[in-house]
Write a protein that holds these residues in place. Sequence first.
Motif, PDB file in Angstrom:
ATOM      1  N   ALA A 113       0.891  -1.179   0.166  1.00  0.00           N
ATOM      2  CA  ALA A 113      -0.011   0.121  -0.033  1.00  0.00           C
ATOM      3  C   ALA A 113       0.639   1.213   0.003  1.00  0.00           C
ATOM      4  O   ALA A 113       0.376   2.396   0.107  1.00  0.00           O
ATOM      5  N   ARG A 114       2.174   1.305   0.041  1.00  0.00           N
ATOM      6  CA  ARG A 114       2.974   2.340  -0.220  1.00  0.00           C
ATOM      7  C   ARG A 114       2.627   3.242  -1.390  1.00  0.00           C
ATOM      8  O   ARG A 114       2.112   2.550  -2.364  1.00  0.00           O
TER       9      ARG A 114
ATOM     10  N   GLY B  45      -3.062   9.148   2.845  1.00  0.00           N
ATOM     11  CA  GLY B  45      -3.528   8.846   4.046  1.00  0.00           C
ATOM     12  C   GLY B  45      -3.438   7.513   4.791  1.00  0.00           C
ATOM     13  O   GLY B  45      -2.631   7.049   4.758  1.00  0.00           O
ATOM     14  N   SER B  46      -4.677   7.379   5.422  1.00  0.00           N
ATOM     15  CA  SER B  46      -4.673   6.147   6.094  1.00  0.00           C
ATOM     16  C   SER B  46      -4.809   4.776   5.342  1.00  0.00           C
ATOM     17  O   SER B  46      -4.533   3.784   5.827  1.00  0.00           O
ATOM     18  N   ARG B  47      -4.949   5.107   4.032  1.00  0.00           N
ATOM     19  CA  ARG B  47      -4.832   3.938   3.159  1.00  0.00           C
ATOM     20  C   ARG B  47      -3.289   3.221   3.011  1.00  0.00           C
ATOM     21  O   ARG B  47      -3.330   2.013   2.485  1.00  0.00           O
ATOM     22  N   SER B  48      -2.560   3.860   3.569  1.00  0.00           N
ATOM     23  CA  SER B  48      -1.124   3.359   3.514  1.00  0.00           C
ATOM     24  C   SER B  48      -0.662   3.219   4.779  1.00  0.00           C
ATOM     25  O   SER B  48       0.574   2.856   5.014  1.00  0.00           O
ATOM     26  N   LYS B  49      -1.413   3.651   5.850  1.00  0.00           N
ATOM     27  CA  LYS B  49      -1.140   3.326   7.232  1.00  0.00           C
ATOM     28  C   LYS B  49      -1.610   2.401   8.064  1.00  0.00           C
ATOM     29  O   LYS B  49      -1.173   1.773   8.932  1.00  0.00           O
ATOM     30  N   LEU B  50      -3.220   2.251   7.809  1.00  0.00           N
ATOM     31  CA  LEU B  50      -4.020   1.625   8.739  1.00  0.00           C
ATOM     32  C   LEU B  50      -3.901   0.048   7.858  1.00  0.00           C
ATOM     33  O   LEU B  50      -4.515   0.080   6.621  1.00  0.00           O
ATOM     34  N   PHE B  51      -3.959  -0.967   8.651  1.00  0.00           N
ATOM     35  CA  PHE B  51      -4.041  -2.288   8.061  1.00  0.00           C
ATOM     36  C   PHE B  51      -5.393  -2.392   7.434  1.00  0.00           C
ATOM     37  O   PHE B  51      -5.371  -3.076   6.118  1.00  0.00           O
ATOM     38  N   ARG B  52      -6.438  -2.358   7.929  1.00  0.00           N
ATOM     39  CA  ARG B  52      -7.907  -2.602   7.202  1.00  0.00           C
ATOM     40  C   ARG B  52      -7.856  -1.682   6.072  1.00  0.00           C
ATOM     41  O   ARG B  52      -8.483  -2.260   4.885  1.00  0.00           O
ATOM     42  N   GLN B  53      -7.792  -0.398   6.140  1.00  0.00           N
ATOM     43  CA  GLN B  53      -7.943   0.409   4.857  1.00  0.00           C
ATOM     44  C   GLN B  53      -7.095   0.032   3.716  1.00  0.00           C
ATOM     45  O   GLN B  53      -7.223   0.063   2.608  1.00  0.00           O
ATOM     46  N   ALA B  54      -5.855  -0.188   4.023  1.00  0.00           N
ATOM     47  CA  ALA B  54      -4.582  -0.818   3.174  1.00  0.00           C
ATOM     48  C   ALA B  54      -5.094  -2.051   2.623  1.00  0.00           C
ATOM     49  O   ALA B  54      -4.953  -2.187   1.450  1.00  0.00           O
ATOM     50  N   THR B  55      -5.626  -2.708   3.061  1.00  0.00           N
ATOM     51  CA  THR B  55      -6.082  -4.183   2.697  1.00  0.00           C
ATOM     52  C   THR B  55      -7.027  -3.993   1.682  1.00  0.00           C
ATOM     53  O   THR B  55      -7.027  -4.477   0.625  1.00  0.00           O
ATOM     54  N   GLU B  56      -8.049  -3.148   1.974  1.00  0.00           N
ATOM     55  CA  GLU B  56      -9.334  -2.772   0.862  1.00  0.00           C
ATOM     56  C   GLU B  56      -8.672  -2.088  -0.190  1.00  0.00           C
ATOM     57  O   GLU B  56      -9.064  -2.485  -1.300  1.00  0.00           O
TER      58      GLU B  56
END
Length: 118
Positions: free
Chosen positions: A21-22, A26-37
Amino acid sequence: MPRATNSPASRRRHKSRLKLARGFRGSRSKLFRQATEAVDRAQAMAYVHRKQKKRNFRRLWTVRINAACRTNGISYSRFIDGLAKANVTINRKMLSEIAIFDEAGFTKLVETAKAAVA
């Protein structure tokens, strides 16, 4: 006996997913659940767009060939039909390259197609 956790494996799983997710904002690269989605969707779209890329290039080649045909006084469909009847097997990618870089050669192909149709 202490409680056993799955800590090493889950940490590895989280790190690998966050690594994918790099570059996301925002949180899409920091938080696991949002990065997973975000990564799941990105990979799904990448698959779809690899298929669409082929369609888009074929459309581009067709448009280029059609423009070159019109300048030589023939429609695209009659040109392709004429080439098929004359047993000229050149794919659309090469036809568009010829149309762009070798106008005299493309004119000869158009004459061949016209003769085969008539």
